[in-house]
Design a protein around this motif. Sequence first.
Motif, mmCIF file in Angstrom:
data_model
loop_
_atom_site.group_PDB
_atom_site.id
_atom_site.type_symbol
_atom_site.label_atom_id
_atom_site.label_comp_id
_atom_site.label_asym_id
_atom_site.label_seq_id
_atom_site.Cartn_x
_atom_site.Cartn_y
_atom_site.Cartn_z
ATOM 1 N N THR A 150 2.958 4.548 -5.456
ATOM 2 C CA THR A 150 3.680 3.530 -4.687
ATOM 3 C C THR A 150 3.325 3.610 -3.206
ATOM 4 O O THR A 150 3.147 2.585 -2.544
ATOM 5 C CB THR A 150 5.213 3.728 -4.861
ATOM 6 O OG1 THR A 150 5.491 3.738 -6.258
ATOM 7 C CG2 THR A 150 5.989 2.614 -4.192
ATOM 8 N N ARG A 151 3.183 4.834 -2.682
ATOM 9 C CA ARG A 151 2.917 5.014 -1.246
ATOM 10 C C ARG A 151 1.447 4.844 -0.888
ATOM 11 O O ARG A 151 1.109 4.605 0.263
ATOM 12 C CB ARG A 151 3.347 6.427 -0.814
ATOM 13 C CG ARG A 151 4.849 6.615 -0.708
ATOM 14 C CD ARG A 151 5.167 7.918 0.019
ATOM 15 N NE ARG A 151 4.582 9.075 -0.649
ATOM 16 C CZ ARG A 151 5.239 9.856 -1.496
ATOM 17 N NH1 ARG A 151 6.500 9.596 -1.783
ATOM 18 N NH2 ARG A 151 4.662 10.900 -2.066
ATOM 19 N N ASN A 152 0.542 4.998 -1.877
ATOM 20 C CA ASN A 152 -0.896 5.070 -1.563
ATOM 21 C C ASN A 152 -1.461 3.696 -1.193
ATOM 22 O O ASN A 152 -1.436 2.763 -2.002
ATOM 23 C CB ASN A 152 -1.643 5.656 -2.770
ATOM 24 C CG ASN A 152 -3.028 6.134 -2.393
ATOM 25 O OD1 ASN A 152 -3.751 5.456 -1.666
ATOM 26 N ND2 ASN A 152 -3.389 7.301 -2.886
ATOM 27 N N TRP A 153 -1.995 3.585 0.013
ATOM 28 C CA TRP A 153 -2.506 2.289 0.487
ATOM 29 C C TRP A 153 -3.766 1.858 -0.269
ATOM 30 O O TRP A 153 -4.143 0.695 -0.227
ATOM 31 C CB TRP A 153 -2.764 2.319 1.993
ATOM 32 C CG TRP A 153 -3.783 3.352 2.403
ATOM 33 C CD1 TRP A 153 -3.527 4.643 2.761
ATOM 34 C CD2 TRP A 153 -5.195 3.189 2.480
ATOM 35 N NE1 TRP A 153 -4.693 5.301 3.042
ATOM 36 C CE2 TRP A 153 -5.742 4.430 2.889
ATOM 37 C CE3 TRP A 153 -6.077 2.121 2.240
ATOM 38 C CZ2 TRP A 153 -7.110 4.634 3.050
ATOM 39 C CZ3 TRP A 153 -7.446 2.330 2.400
ATOM 40 C CH2 TRP A 153 -7.941 3.568 2.805
ATOM 41 N N ASP B 45 -2.273 11.428 -8.093
ATOM 42 C CA ASP B 45 -2.280 10.244 -7.233
ATOM 43 C C ASP B 45 -3.365 10.266 -6.167
ATOM 44 O O ASP B 45 -3.142 9.788 -5.056
ATOM 45 C CB ASP B 45 -0.901 10.067 -6.590
ATOM 46 C CG ASP B 45 -0.473 11.274 -5.782
ATOM 47 O OD1 ASP B 45 -0.810 12.406 -6.176
ATOM 48 O OD2 ASP B 45 0.189 11.098 -4.749
ATOM 49 N N LYS C 202 0.664 -2.999 -6.926
ATOM 50 C CA LYS C 202 1.521 -1.898 -7.378
ATOM 51 C C LYS C 202 1.981 -2.073 -8.825
ATOM 52 O O LYS C 202 2.049 -3.205 -9.326
ATOM 53 C CB LYS C 202 2.744 -1.792 -6.461
ATOM 54 C CG LYS C 202 2.391 -1.534 -5.000
ATOM 55 C CD LYS C 202 1.666 -0.207 -4.815
ATOM 56 C CE LYS C 202 1.301 0.034 -3.367
ATOM 57 N NZ LYS C 202 0.482 1.244 -3.189
ATOM 58 N N GLU D 288 6.695 12.327 -9.334
ATOM 59 C CA GLU D 288 5.981 12.574 -8.067
ATOM 60 C C GLU D 288 4.707 11.738 -7.987
ATOM 61 O O GLU D 288 4.364 11.217 -6.929
ATOM 62 C CB GLU D 288 5.624 14.063 -7.937
ATOM 63 C CG GLU D 288 6.796 14.995 -7.703
ATOM 64 C CD GLU D 288 7.554 15.335 -8.978
ATOM 65 O OE1 GLU D 288 7.158 14.845 -10.076
ATOM 66 O OE2 GLU D 288 8.561 16.065 -8.891
ATOM 67 N N HIS E 244 4.083 8.886 -9.662
ATOM 68 C CA HIS E 244 4.471 7.478 -9.496
ATOM 69 C C HIS E 244 4.828 7.184 -8.042
ATOM 70 O O HIS E 244 4.416 6.159 -7.480
ATOM 71 C CB HIS E 244 5.654 7.129 -10.409
ATOM 72 C CG HIS E 244 5.225 6.582 -11.742
ATOM 73 N ND1 HIS E 244 4.465 5.436 -11.859
ATOM 74 C CD2 HIS E 244 5.438 7.016 -13.006
ATOM 75 C CE1 HIS E 244 4.233 5.189 -13.140
ATOM 76 N NE2 HIS E 244 4.805 6.137 -13.861
ATOM 77 N N ASP E 245 5.594 8.091 -7.419
ATOM 78 C CA ASP E 245 5.958 7.899 -6.005
ATOM 79 C C ASP E 245 4.700 7.880 -5.144
ATOM 80 O O ASP E 245 4.585 7.092 -4.200
ATOM 81 C CB ASP E 245 6.906 9.015 -5.530
ATOM 82 C CG ASP E 245 8.286 8.894 -6.175
ATOM 83 O OD1 ASP E 245 8.554 7.844 -6.805
ATOM 84 O OD2 ASP E 245 9.076 9.854 -6.067
ATOM 85 N N GLY E 246 3.744 8.749 -5.481
ATOM 86 C CA GLY E 246 2.485 8.801 -4.737
ATOM 87 C C GLY E 246 1.689 7.513 -4.881
ATOM 88 O O GLY E 246 1.109 7.013 -3.920
ATOM 89 N N SER F 196 -2.612 17.368 -4.713
ATOM 90 C CA SER F 196 -2.038 16.021 -4.744
ATOM 91 C C SER F 196 -0.518 16.194 -4.811
ATOM 92 O O SER F 196 -0.030 17.322 -4.843
ATOM 93 C CB SER F 196 -2.551 15.273 -5.977
ATOM 94 O OG SER F 196 -2.441 16.081 -7.126
ATOM 95 N N ASN F 197 0.240 15.064 -4.883
ATOM 96 C CA ASN F 197 1.699 15.189 -4.967
ATOM 97 C C ASN F 197 2.124 15.956 -6.220
ATOM 98 O O ASN F 197 3.164 16.597 -6.246
ATOM 99 C CB ASN F 197 2.347 13.813 -4.942
ATOM 100 C CG ASN F 197 2.437 13.303 -3.522
ATOM 101 O OD1 ASN F 197 2.981 13.973 -2.647
ATOM 102 N ND2 ASN F 197 1.859 12.153 -3.267
#
Length: 268
Positions: free
Chosen positions: A88-91, A58, A96, A82, A84-86, A127-128
């Motif tokens: 989602t959070r990455n600006w 990510d 998305k 992990e 995918h979650d990264g 990374s995550n």
Amino acid sequence: MLKFMSLGSGSSGNAYLLYTDTDCIMIDCGVGIRLLKKHLHNYGLQLSMIRNLLVTHDHADHIKAVGALSVDHNIPVYATKEVHDGITRNWCVKRKVGAEMVRYINKGETIQVGEFQVTPFAVPHDSNDCVGYFVECEGVKFTLVTDCGHITDEIRQYVRRANYLVIEANHEPEKLAAGPYPQYLKDRISSPSGHLSNAECAETIATEATPELKYVWLCHLSDENNHPELARKTIETILRSHGLIAGKDFGMEVLKRKTPSEVYELTL
Ligand SMILES: [Zn+2]
Ligand SMILES: [Zn+2]
């Protein structure tokens, strides 16, 4: 016929294509959609050919356009939970991935993605989470290892199995040490969870190459801390000291940072 091409490789954006006449996967999508479209158009190809998207990790240079591509073309996105979650959070990822396009993968578990048998494996990186991919299609074995802090025994196994190998040759340690980066970034890059040096890349190829290995692409070269000719020379020299000649025992090419590669036909 299985084909491979790079649409960008390095910190400005990564995207790799593996495709047959009837199926296509993209690995990472850190190159903007407009540029991707233009590159593909020049080869008589189009984004709509991509059936599935696989993500290594990510960081922005690998995921920037993942959401946009997935939303515009209804493309499922395969990544670990992990990662995918990264995403989602990455600006940096403005659009998305829709919940219905999320596909979770687990390291070490082989899955069928269309015509491709895909096995993600652990790659140490800050990374995550980070995976490499071992892909089998039409009997051809393809391994991709990028953004890799150090080589593990598991990575070696997948390199050993490859007919075609994409592997990171990120930096030359002397150039990194003498270069303009702040110390914390130099430490990050050379750490066991950073990026692979030319020598680490070469040593891995030298010790794991089998007679089945047909082609190696050096990927994710640093602009500031490496140079295509330097990477090639350094790696060729180390390979030669192991009795291997790049260009004879197997083909070897440096992937360009911002320009697409040629289309390679992956035969056995
Ligand atoms: Zn990267
Ligand atoms: Zn990275």
